[in-house]
Scaffold this motif. Structure first.
Motif, short mmCIF file in Angstrom:
data_model
loop_
_atom_site.label_atom_id
_atom_site.label_comp_id
_atom_site.label_asym_id
_atom_site.label_seq_id
_atom_site.Cartn_x
_atom_site.Cartn_y
_atom_site.Cartn_z
N ALA A 1 0.86 -1.19 0.00
CA ALA A 1 0.00 0.00 0.00
C ALA A 1 0.89 1.23 0.00
CB ALA A 1 -0.91 0.01 1.23
N THR A 2 0.33 2.35 -0.43
CA THR A 2 1.05 3.61 -0.33
C THR A 2 0.92 4.14 1.09
OG1 THR A 2 -0.84 4.99 -0.92
CG2 THR A 2 0.49 4.10 -2.73
N LEU A 3 1.75 5.11 1.44
CA LEU A 3 1.64 5.71 2.76
C LEU A 3 0.30 6.41 2.93
CD1 LEU A 3 2.93 6.33 5.48
CD2 LEU A 3 3.99 8.35 4.47
N ASP A 4 -0.21 7.03 1.88
CA ASP A 4 -1.52 7.67 1.95
C ASP A 4 -2.61 6.65 2.25
OD1 ASP A 4 -0.62 10.23 1.54
OD2 ASP A 4 -1.02 10.25 -0.61
N GLU A 5 -2.50 5.48 1.64
CA GLU A 5 -3.50 4.43 1.89
C GLU A 5 -3.40 3.93 3.34
OE1 GLU A 5 -3.93 2.46 -2.58
OE2 GLU A 5 -2.34 1.78 -1.23
N VAL A 6 -2.19 3.83 3.86
CA VAL A 6 -2.01 3.42 5.25
C VAL A 6 -2.64 4.45 6.19
CG1 VAL A 6 -0.29 3.11 7.08
CG2 VAL A 6 0.05 2.03 4.85
N VAL A 7 -2.37 5.73 5.93
CA VAL A 7 -2.94 6.78 6.77
C VAL A 7 -4.46 6.78 6.67
CG1 VAL A 7 -3.12 9.28 7.09
CG2 VAL A 7 -0.89 8.23 6.69
N ASP A 8 -5.00 6.64 5.47
CA ASP A 8 -6.45 6.61 5.29
C ASP A 8 -7.08 5.47 6.09
OD1 ASP A 8 -6.36 8.80 3.62
OD2 ASP A 8 -6.47 7.64 1.76
N GLU A 9 -6.42 4.32 6.11
CA GLU A 9 -6.95 3.19 6.87
C GLU A 9 -6.94 3.48 8.36
OE1 GLU A 9 -8.70 -0.17 8.00
OE2 GLU A 9 -8.53 0.55 5.93
N LEU A 10 -5.86 4.08 8.85
CA LEU A 10 -5.78 4.42 10.27
C LEU A 10 -6.84 5.45 10.64
CD1 LEU A 10 -1.90 4.58 10.69
CD2 LEU A 10 -3.44 2.83 11.58
N VAL A 11 -7.07 6.40 9.76
CA VAL A 11 -8.10 7.41 10.02
C VAL A 11 -9.47 6.75 10.09
CG1 VAL A 11 -9.32 9.39 9.03
CG2 VAL A 11 -6.81 9.35 9.07
N ARG A 12 -9.75 5.83 9.17
CA ARG A 12 -11.04 5.13 9.20
C ARG A 12 -11.21 4.37 10.50
NH1 ARG A 12 -10.18 4.44 3.53
NH2 ARG A 12 -8.96 2.55 3.89
N GLN A 13 -10.15 3.72 10.96
CA GLN A 13 -10.24 2.96 12.20
C GLN A 13 -10.50 3.88 13.40
OE1 GLN A 13 -6.98 0.26 12.81
NE2 GLN A 13 -7.11 -0.62 10.77
N LEU A 14 -9.80 5.00 13.44
CA LEU A 14 -10.00 5.91 14.56
C LEU A 14 -11.39 6.52 14.53
CD1 LEU A 14 -8.94 7.26 17.06
CD2 LEU A 14 -7.89 9.03 15.63
N LEU A 15 -11.86 6.89 13.35
CA LEU A 15 -13.21 7.44 13.25
C LEU A 15 -14.25 6.41 13.65
CD1 LEU A 15 -12.95 9.52 9.95
CD2 LEU A 15 -13.10 10.39 12.29
N GLY A 16 -13.97 5.13 13.37
CA GLY A 16 -14.88 4.07 13.81
C GLY A 16 -14.95 3.95 15.32
N ILE A 17 -13.84 4.28 15.99
CA ILE A 17 -13.82 4.29 17.45
C ILE A 17 -14.57 5.51 17.99
CG2 ILE A 17 -12.31 4.55 19.46
CD1 ILE A 17 -10.19 2.95 17.88
N LEU A 18 -14.32 6.65 17.35
CA LEU A 18 -14.94 7.90 17.82
C LEU A 18 -16.43 7.96 17.51
CD1 LEU A 18 -12.17 10.41 16.68
CD2 LEU A 18 -12.57 9.56 19.00
N ARG A 19 -16.80 7.35 16.40
CA ARG A 19 -18.20 7.41 15.95
C ARG A 19 -18.70 6.00 15.66
NH1 ARG A 19 -17.96 12.57 11.70
NH2 ARG A 19 -17.84 14.20 13.32
N PRO A 20 -19.03 5.23 16.69
CA PRO A 20 -19.45 3.84 16.51
C PRO A 20 -20.81 3.77 15.80
CG PRO A 20 -19.79 4.53 18.77
CD PRO A 20 -19.04 5.64 18.11
#
Length: 220
Positions: free
Chosen positions: A193-212
Motif C-alpha cells: 500500500a502507499t503511505l496515503d492508503e495506510v494513513v487513510d486506513e488508520l483514520v477510518r479505524q480511529l473514526l470508527g472508534i470515535l463514531r461507533p
C-alpha cells in the motif's frame, strides 16, 4: 566503566564547556542513529565503534554516557520528541477543522515524520524492544503519552458533540498498538500500500472508534 568521567570545564575554541558538551552529545546521537538504526544495529555496536563513527574518543563517550544503553534511551526519546513536535504542530494548525479533516491532518503529520527516515522506525519499533526492563518501561511510558494525546483529543471531540462520549483509554491503547504495527510492517515492505492508503486506513479505524455504529454527531 563504573560511571561517567568528569566533563572538562572552561572555554576552549571560543565555546563554553556546556556548548561543547551539547555538541559532543549531538554527534554521539547522530552516529547512534546511523549505527543503531541500520547495520549493525544496537546489539552489534560497541562503544569504540560508536565513538569512531562520531569522530570522538571513548573517553569523550564516558564523559557523556555511562553505557550504550544510555545512548539508545536518549535516541529513542529524541525520535519520539520529533514525532510529537510534528503532531502538536498539526494539532495547532487543524484545531478549527471538522473532525475528519482534523484527524487526517494529524495522522498525515505523524506518518510523514516517523517514515521520513526508516532508521527512526527501527529505533522506535525494533531496537528498543527486549533490551532491558528499563528500556521496556521507557517504551511503554512514551506509548502512554500517545494514548493520552488521543484520549484528550477524543474527549474534546465528544465535548463538542463530534464524537461519542465514553472512556477512550482502552480503545486508544489498542489503536496505538495497531498504528505501530502497521507503520512498522509498511516500512519493512510487508504491506502492499502507499503511505496515503495506510494513513487513510488508520483514520477510518480511529473514526470508527470515535463514531461507533448507531451514533451520529449532534446537529449544529
Amino acid at each position: 566503566m563504573a560511571g561517567r568521567l568528569r566533563t572538562p570545564t572552561g572555554r576552549y575554541g571560543g565555546k563554553s564547556a556546556e556548548q561543547r558538551q551539547v555538541e559532543r552529545r549531538g554527534r554521539f546521537l547522530e552516529a547512534a542513529l546511523r549505527l543503531f538504526g541500520d547495520v549493525p544495529g544496537y546489539r552489534g555496536t560497541t562503544v569504540a565503534a560508536l565513538s569512531e563513527a562520531a569522530g570522538l574518543s571513548t573517553r569523550q563517550f564516558y564523559e557523556e554516557f555511562r553505557a550504550l544503553e544510555d545512548v539508545l534511551a536518549a535516541l529513542h526519546l529524541q525520535v519520539n520528541d520529533w514525532a510529537e513536535e510534528a503532531v502538536l504542530a498539526a494539532f495547532a494548525a487543524a484545531q478549527d477543522m471538522p473532525l475528519v479533516e482534523r484527524v487526517t491532518a494529524i495522522f498525515r503529520a505523524y506518518a510523514a515524520d516517523v517514515t521520513s527516515d526508516p532508521r527512526r522506525i527501527r529505533i522506535t519499533f525494533v531496537e528498543i524492544v527486549g533490551v532491558s526492563p528499563r528500556m521496556e518501561e521507557q517504551r511503554l511510558a512514551r506509548r502512554a503519552r500517545w494514548v493520552d494525546l488521543i484520549c484528550a483529543e477524543a474527549s474534546a471531540a465528544a465535548a463538542r458533540g463530534e464524537a461519542a462520549p465514553r472512556d477512550y483509554r482502552l480503545a486508544a491503547t489498542a489503536f496505538i498498538g495497531g498504528v505501530n504495527g502497521l507503520l512498522h510492517d509498511w516500512s519493512a515492505g510487508w504491506v502492499d500500500a502507499t503511505l496515503d492508503e495506510v494513513v487513510d486506513e488508520l483514520v477510518r479505524q480511529l473514526l470508527g472508534i470515535l463514531r461507533p455504529p448507531g451514533w451520529a454527531p449532534e446537529a449544529v
